[in-house]
Scaffold this motif. Structure first.
Motif, PDB file in Angstrom:
ATOM      1  N   ALA A 242      10.726  -7.865  -2.635  1.00 63.19           N
ATOM      2  CA  ALA A 242      11.814  -8.714  -3.425  1.00 63.19           C
ATOM      3  C   ALA A 242      12.530  -9.809  -3.013  1.00 63.19           C
ATOM      4  O   ALA A 242      13.538  -9.871  -2.194  1.00 63.19           O
ATOM      5  N   GLY A 243      11.040 -10.802  -2.758  1.00 62.29           N
ATOM      6  CA  GLY A 243      11.839 -12.264  -2.166  1.00 62.29           C
ATOM      7  C   GLY A 243      11.462 -12.206  -0.695  1.00 62.29           C
ATOM      8  O   GLY A 243      12.323 -13.338  -0.289  1.00 62.29           O
ATOM      9  N   TRP A 244      10.982 -11.247  -0.758  1.00 62.43           N
ATOM     10  CA  TRP A 244      10.429 -11.279   1.563  1.00 62.43           C
ATOM     11  C   TRP A 244       9.386 -10.721   1.660  1.00 62.43           C
ATOM     12  O   TRP A 244       8.747 -10.678   0.984  1.00 62.43           O
ATOM     13  N   ASP A 245       8.752 -11.534   2.779  1.00 70.08           N
ATOM     14  CA  ASP A 245       7.194 -11.303   3.205  1.00 70.08           C
ATOM     15  C   ASP A 245       6.945  -9.375   4.339  1.00 70.08           C
ATOM     16  O   ASP A 245       7.615  -9.990   4.677  1.00 70.08           O
ATOM     17  N   ASN A 246       6.572  -9.017   2.870  1.00 68.22           N
ATOM     18  CA  ASN A 246       6.675  -7.783   3.532  1.00 68.22           C
ATOM     19  C   ASN A 246       5.736  -7.626   4.719  1.00 68.22           C
ATOM     20  O   ASN A 246       4.359  -7.943   4.418  1.00 68.22           O
ATOM     21  N   PHE A 247       5.153  -6.108   5.321  1.00 71.93           N
ATOM     22  CA  PHE A 247       4.054  -5.879   5.989  1.00 71.93           C
ATOM     23  C   PHE A 247       3.988  -4.205   5.983  1.00 71.93           C
ATOM     24  O   PHE A 247       5.012  -3.186   6.648  1.00 71.93           O
ATOM     25  N   LEU A 248       2.563  -3.245   5.282  1.00 68.63           N
ATOM     26  CA  LEU A 248       2.718  -2.160   5.131  1.00 68.63           C
ATOM     27  C   LEU A 248       1.319  -1.575   6.219  1.00 68.63           C
ATOM     28  O   LEU A 248       0.228  -2.086   6.727  1.00 68.63           O
ATOM     29  N   PHE A 249       1.830  -0.226   6.779  1.00 68.53           N
ATOM     30  CA  PHE A 249       1.640   0.346   8.114  1.00 68.53           C
ATOM     31  C   PHE A 249       0.829   1.628   7.423  1.00 68.53           C
ATOM     32  O   PHE A 249       1.672   2.871   6.628  1.00 68.53           O
ATOM     33  N   LEU A 250       0.311   2.345   7.636  1.00 71.75           N
ATOM     34  CA  LEU A 250      -0.199   3.643   7.828  1.00 71.75           C
ATOM     35  C   LEU A 250      -0.049   3.957   8.815  1.00 71.75           C
ATOM     36  O   LEU A 250      -1.327   4.250   9.811  1.00 71.75           O
ATOM     37  N   TYR A 251       0.338   5.616   9.094  1.00 69.30           N
ATOM     38  CA  TYR A 251       0.381   5.992  10.253  1.00 69.30           C
ATOM     39  C   TYR A 251      -0.246   7.677   9.953  1.00 69.30           C
ATOM     40  O   TYR A 251       0.382   8.342   9.105  1.00 69.30           O
ATOM     41  N   ASN A 252      -0.661   7.994  11.467  1.00 70.53           N
ATOM     42  CA  ASN A 252      -0.780   9.395  11.215  1.00 70.53           C
ATOM     43  C   ASN A 252       0.249   9.901  12.404  1.00 70.53           C
ATOM     44  O   ASN A 252      -0.331  10.156  14.026  1.00 70.53           O
TER      45      ASN A 252
END
Length: 187
Positions: free
Chosen positions: A81-91
């Motif tokens: 919502a109104g900001w630059d996100n980053f998504l990661f997946l970890y094991n």
């Protein structure tokens, strides 16, 4: 049709195709949301997963650990919502060592700032952690995410502090018992 709509349509079509082939329909979508503001911080990776960022050196994050009931390809989508996100997946996510256990990451899914997503093949019996964080140190706020795939997404149980205390007492008791046996054997 926007690229984001095509991604959602792809998930629906894939589920329908699996059902027609007799594999079974997709179990559905697990939705969750949170706020990274005021959360813990770490030095995030870049999308290549082999280098730490020189822009996101102290980014706030929110981690969600889960398992799945069926192996298969799962779609991850996070909208900020109104900001630059980053998504990661970890094991096996460890914020002190973010290079270890990283499986996939995405910023600006299909060129859209504030939307991150990817598809990844998951297995049963494995605890995964999806980490939502910011692109830069000032990027934080609320977000909503979905995980869609052929099985149920089940949040990993988080032990309560009392569980850790009880486990510590048990280990201390085992240590005392071991010492007692050692002294008795020497005497």
């Amino acid at each position: 049709m926007s690229q984001l709509s095509r991604f959602k349509l792809k998930s629906l079509v894939a589920g329908a195709a699996l059902a027609l082939m007799g594999v079974g329909a997709w179990a559905g979508t697990y939705s969750y949301g949170a706020d990274t503001s005021g959360g813990p911080t770490y030095n995030r990776l870049v999308e290549s997963l082999s280098v730490l960022s020189n822009i996101g050196t102290n980014v706030q994050y929110q981690a969600f650990s889960f398992t799945v009931s069926a192996a298969g390809n799962y779609d991850f989508l996070s909208q900020a919502a109104g900001w630059d996100n980053f998504l990661f997946l970890y094991n096996g996510f460890n914020p002190q060592d973010p290079l270890t256990g990283a499986l996939i990451g995405n910023d600006d899914f299909q060129g859209t700032i504030g939307t991150s997503g990817f598809s990844y093949m998951l297995n049963t019996g494995t605890t995964y952690t999806v980490v939502t964080t910011g692109y830069s140190n000032i990027d934080a706020g609320t977000f909503s995410s979905t995980i869609t795939g052929p099985g149920d997404v089940m949040p990993a149980p988080v032990p309560e502090p009392a569980t850790y205390a009880l486990m510590g007492l048990g280990l201390a008791a085992l240590g005392a018992l071991g010492r007692r046996r050692s002294v008795a054997a020497q005497g």
